[in-house]
Design a protein around this motif. Structure first.
Motif, PDB file in Angstrom:
ATOM      1  N   LEU A   1      14.153  64.184  10.403  1.00  0.00           N
ATOM      2  CA  LEU A   1      15.466  64.162  10.159  1.00  0.00           C
ATOM      3  C   LEU A   1      16.258  65.633   9.962  1.00  0.00           C
ATOM      4  CD1 LEU A   1      15.476  61.398   7.470  1.00  0.00           C
ATOM      5  CD2 LEU A   1      16.126  61.313   9.820  1.00  0.00           C
ATOM      6  N   ASN A   2      17.291  65.617  10.664  1.00  0.00           N
ATOM      7  CA  ASN A   2      17.992  66.951  10.507  1.00  0.00           C
ATOM      8  C   ASN A   2      19.216  66.603   9.456  1.00  0.00           C
ATOM      9  OD1 ASN A   2      19.534  69.154  10.870  1.00  0.00           O
ATOM     10  ND2 ASN A   2      19.297  69.494  12.984  1.00  0.00           N
ATOM     11  N   ASN A   3      19.109  67.538   8.370  1.00  0.00           N
ATOM     12  CA  ASN A   3      20.167  67.275   7.387  1.00  0.00           C
ATOM     13  C   ASN A   3      21.274  68.286   7.372  1.00  0.00           C
ATOM     14  OD1 ASN A   3      18.763  65.009   6.278  1.00  0.00           O
ATOM     15  ND2 ASN A   3      17.438  66.596   5.011  1.00  0.00           N
ATOM     16  N   GLU A   4      21.511  68.723   8.569  1.00  0.00           N
ATOM     17  CA  GLU A   4      22.841  69.561   8.870  1.00  0.00           C
ATOM     18  C   GLU A   4      23.864  69.085   8.621  1.00  0.00           C
ATOM     19  OE1 GLU A   4      24.557  71.835  13.045  1.00  0.00           O
ATOM     20  OE2 GLU A   4      22.383  71.214  13.032  1.00  0.00           O
ATOM     21  N   GLU A   5      24.764  69.967   7.974  1.00  0.00           N
ATOM     22  CA  GLU A   5      26.069  69.771   7.313  1.00  0.00           C
ATOM     23  C   GLU A   5      27.195  69.348   8.465  1.00  0.00           C
ATOM     24  OE1 GLU A   5      27.188  69.151   4.182  1.00  0.00           O
ATOM     25  OE2 GLU A   5      25.003  69.530   3.890  1.00  0.00           O
ATOM     26  N   PRO A   6      28.125  68.363   8.359  1.00  0.00           N
ATOM     27  CA  PRO A   6      29.080  68.172   9.265  1.00  0.00           C
ATOM     28  C   PRO A   6      29.691  69.464   9.608  1.00  0.00           C
ATOM     29  CG  PRO A   6      29.177  66.784   7.515  1.00  0.00           C
ATOM     30  CD  PRO A   6      28.232  67.547   7.146  1.00  0.00           C
ATOM     31  N   PHE A   7      29.922  69.483  11.007  1.00  0.00           N
ATOM     32  CA  PHE A   7      30.757  70.740  11.680  1.00  0.00           C
ATOM     33  C   PHE A   7      32.115  70.423  12.390  1.00  0.00           C
ATOM     34  CE2 PHE A   7      31.122  74.024  14.868  1.00  0.00           C
ATOM     35  CZ  PHE A   7      30.635  75.343  13.964  1.00  0.00           C
ATOM     36  N   VAL A   8      33.092  71.360  12.050  1.00  0.00           N
ATOM     37  CA  VAL A   8      34.362  70.928  12.788  1.00  0.00           C
ATOM     38  C   VAL A   8      34.709  72.141  13.556  1.00  0.00           C
ATOM     39  CG1 VAL A   8      36.658  70.642  12.604  1.00  0.00           C
ATOM     40  CG2 VAL A   8      35.028  69.630  10.749  1.00  0.00           C
ATOM     41  N   LEU A   9      34.967  72.037  14.918  1.00  0.00           N
ATOM     42  CA  LEU A   9      35.560  72.801  15.710  1.00  0.00           C
ATOM     43  C   LEU A   9      36.971  73.057  15.463  1.00  0.00           C
ATOM     44  CD1 LEU A   9      33.377  71.852  18.935  1.00  0.00           C
ATOM     45  CD2 LEU A   9      32.733  73.748  17.504  1.00  0.00           C
ATOM     46  N   ASP A  10      37.183  73.988  14.432  1.00  0.00           N
ATOM     47  CA  ASP A  10      38.484  73.966  13.973  1.00  0.00           C
ATOM     48  C   ASP A  10      39.610  74.792  14.756  1.00  0.00           C
ATOM     49  OD1 ASP A  10      37.163  76.223  13.272  1.00  0.00           O
ATOM     50  OD2 ASP A  10      37.768  75.912  10.991  1.00  0.00           O
ATOM     51  N   THR A  11      39.276  75.798  15.683  1.00  0.00           N
ATOM     52  CA  THR A  11      40.254  76.541  16.412  1.00  0.00           C
ATOM     53  C   THR A  11      39.873  76.446  18.016  1.00  0.00           C
ATOM     54  OG1 THR A  11      38.772  78.435  16.500  1.00  0.00           O
ATOM     55  CG2 THR A  11      40.228  78.246  14.759  1.00  0.00           C
ATOM     56  N   ILE A  12      41.019  76.576  18.828  1.00  0.00           N
ATOM     57  CA  ILE A  12      40.876  76.648  20.058  1.00  0.00           C
ATOM     58  C   ILE A  12      39.875  77.450  20.636  1.00  0.00           C
ATOM     59  CG2 ILE A  12      42.131  76.765  22.514  1.00  0.00           C
ATOM     60  CD1 ILE A  12      44.597  76.030  20.867  1.00  0.00           C
ATOM     61  N   ASN A  13      38.854  76.969  21.614  1.00  0.00           N
ATOM     62  CA  ASN A  13      37.765  77.965  22.143  1.00  0.00           C
ATOM     63  C   ASN A  13      36.627  77.899  21.291  1.00  0.00           C
ATOM     64  OD1 ASN A  13      38.823  78.092  24.828  1.00  0.00           O
ATOM     65  ND2 ASN A  13      40.040  79.895  24.229  1.00  0.00           N
ATOM     66  N   SER A  14      36.714  77.227  20.064  1.00  0.00           N
ATOM     67  CA  SER A  14      35.494  77.422  19.214  1.00  0.00           C
ATOM     68  C   SER A  14      34.421  76.545  19.841  1.00  0.00           C
ATOM     69  CB  SER A  14      35.812  76.844  17.731  1.00  0.00           C
ATOM     70  OG  SER A  14      36.603  75.582  17.714  1.00  0.00           O
ATOM     71  N   GLU A  15      33.260  76.712  19.515  1.00  0.00           N
ATOM     72  CA  GLU A  15      32.067  76.273  20.580  1.00  0.00           C
ATOM     73  C   GLU A  15      30.871  75.957  19.477  1.00  0.00           C
ATOM     74  OE1 GLU A  15      30.286  79.886  22.925  1.00  0.00           O
ATOM     75  OE2 GLU A  15      32.035  78.769  23.703  1.00  0.00           O
ATOM     76  N   LYS A  16      30.069  75.045  20.036  1.00  0.00           N
ATOM     77  CA  LYS A  16      28.703  74.692  19.316  1.00  0.00           C
ATOM     78  C   LYS A  16      27.657  74.241  20.479  1.00  0.00           C
ATOM     79  CE  LYS A  16      26.396  72.631  15.602  1.00  0.00           C
ATOM     80  NZ  LYS A  16      26.201  71.485  14.822  1.00  0.00           N
TER      81      LYS A  16
ATOM     82  N   LEU B   1      20.187  57.722  19.810  1.00  0.00           N
ATOM     83  CA  LEU B   1      21.593  58.491  19.285  1.00  0.00           C
ATOM     84  C   LEU B   1      21.137  59.742  19.042  1.00  0.00           C
ATOM     85  CD1 LEU B   1      24.215  57.140  19.261  1.00  0.00           C
ATOM     86  CD2 LEU B   1      23.781  56.756  16.927  1.00  0.00           C
ATOM     87  N   ASN B   2      21.770  61.181  19.614  1.00  0.00           N
ATOM     88  CA  ASN B   2      21.666  62.490  19.181  1.00  0.00           C
ATOM     89  C   ASN B   2      22.923  62.781  18.453  1.00  0.00           C
ATOM     90  OD1 ASN B   2      19.306  63.673  21.004  1.00  0.00           O
ATOM     91  ND2 ASN B   2      20.151  61.896  22.160  1.00  0.00           N
ATOM     92  N   ASN B   3      22.792  63.145  17.044  1.00  0.00           N
ATOM     93  CA  ASN B   3      23.824  63.346  16.496  1.00  0.00           C
ATOM     94  C   ASN B   3      24.253  64.795  16.567  1.00  0.00           C
ATOM     95  OD1 ASN B   3      25.556  64.008  14.107  1.00  0.00           O
ATOM     96  ND2 ASN B   3      24.421  62.966  12.556  1.00  0.00           N
ATOM     97  N   SER B   4      25.674  65.025  17.025  1.00  0.00           N
ATOM     98  CA  SER B   4      25.822  66.541  17.120  1.00  0.00           C
ATOM     99  C   SER B   4      26.264  67.119  15.723  1.00  0.00           C
ATOM    100  CB  SER B   4      26.959  66.561  18.317  1.00  0.00           C
ATOM    101  OG  SER B   4      28.198  65.998  17.432  1.00  0.00           O
ATOM    102  N   HIS B   5      26.400  66.684  14.658  1.00  0.00           N
ATOM    103  CA  HIS B   5      26.882  66.924  13.598  1.00  0.00           C
ATOM    104  C   HIS B   5      28.363  67.556  13.773  1.00  0.00           C
ATOM    105  CE1 HIS B   5      23.077  66.255  11.636  1.00  0.00           C
ATOM    106  NE2 HIS B   5      22.605  66.707  12.835  1.00  0.00           N
TER     107      HIS B   5
END
Length: 186
Positions: A40-55, A65-69
């Motif tokens: 299990l991956n307990n990664e915190e939720p992530f928000v791409l909060d600006t234009i051109n932000s990436e992950k 189901l693959n969770n992107s977080h």
């Protein structure tokens, strides 16, 4: 000619009747690839909060189901790009294409069979075995690769997931893993 017609009708009957071939089987996924790990991956939720932000995220074809977080917001646009394709992307022994809007199964005969069995795939929005994005665990689905430069306007807020567009219970024979770059565009 009769044998071809008979074989075709038999395959359609298998889809309709739900024979044992279509029933869920034990998981035979190769969990040696990091994105296919059972941990299990307990990664915190992530928000791409600006234009051109990436992950970058890893996606395993044999995971239902693959969770992107990543948490997405309605009306935001995201672009998707494969930056690494591992051992290929296969549904059992059926080769598939990922980055083509008409992607999924590449064999023309399988595309015809898939058309007849289209009621069984998880998302009606994409071809069999294409990469599908999902918000809130299948509430809203979309094909990741499209004719708009792989840019998708999200129609619902929530958590972003990905999966190979296969039949529920048939992920055990899927093969492949990718690294996907997700970029916010607006």
């Amino acid at each position: 000619m009769r044998s071809i017609v008979f074989g075709f009708l038999l395959l359609i009957l298998m889809f309709i009747c739900g024979c044992s071939y279509l029933q869920p089987h034990p998981d035979t996924c190769d969990h040696s690839h990091p994105s296919c790990s059972r941990e299990l991956n307990n990664e915190e939720p992530f928000v791409l909060d600006t234009i051109n932000s990436e992950k970058h995220i890893d996606i395993c074809a044999c995971k239902p189901l693959n969770n992107s977080h990543i948490t997405v917001e309605k009306d935001q646009e995201y672009q998707f790009q494969i930056i690494e394709l591992g051992e290929g992307w296969k549904d059992g022994s059926i080769a598939s294409s990922l980055d083509d809007p008409e992607g999924g199964w590449t064999n023309p005969f399988m595309k015809i069979i898939g058309w007849f069995g289209s009621a069984y795939k998880r998302s009606s929005e994409a071809p069999w075995y294409a990469l599908v994005g999902s918000v809130n665990n299948d509430e809203y689905t979309f094909p990741v690769f499209n004719e708009d430069g792989n840019i998708t306007k999200i129609e619902q807020s929530g958590k972003l997931y990905f999966f190979a567009n296969d039949m529920t219970g048939r992920y055990f024979n899927n093969k492949g893993a990718i690294k996907l770059l997700i970029t916010r565009k607006n």
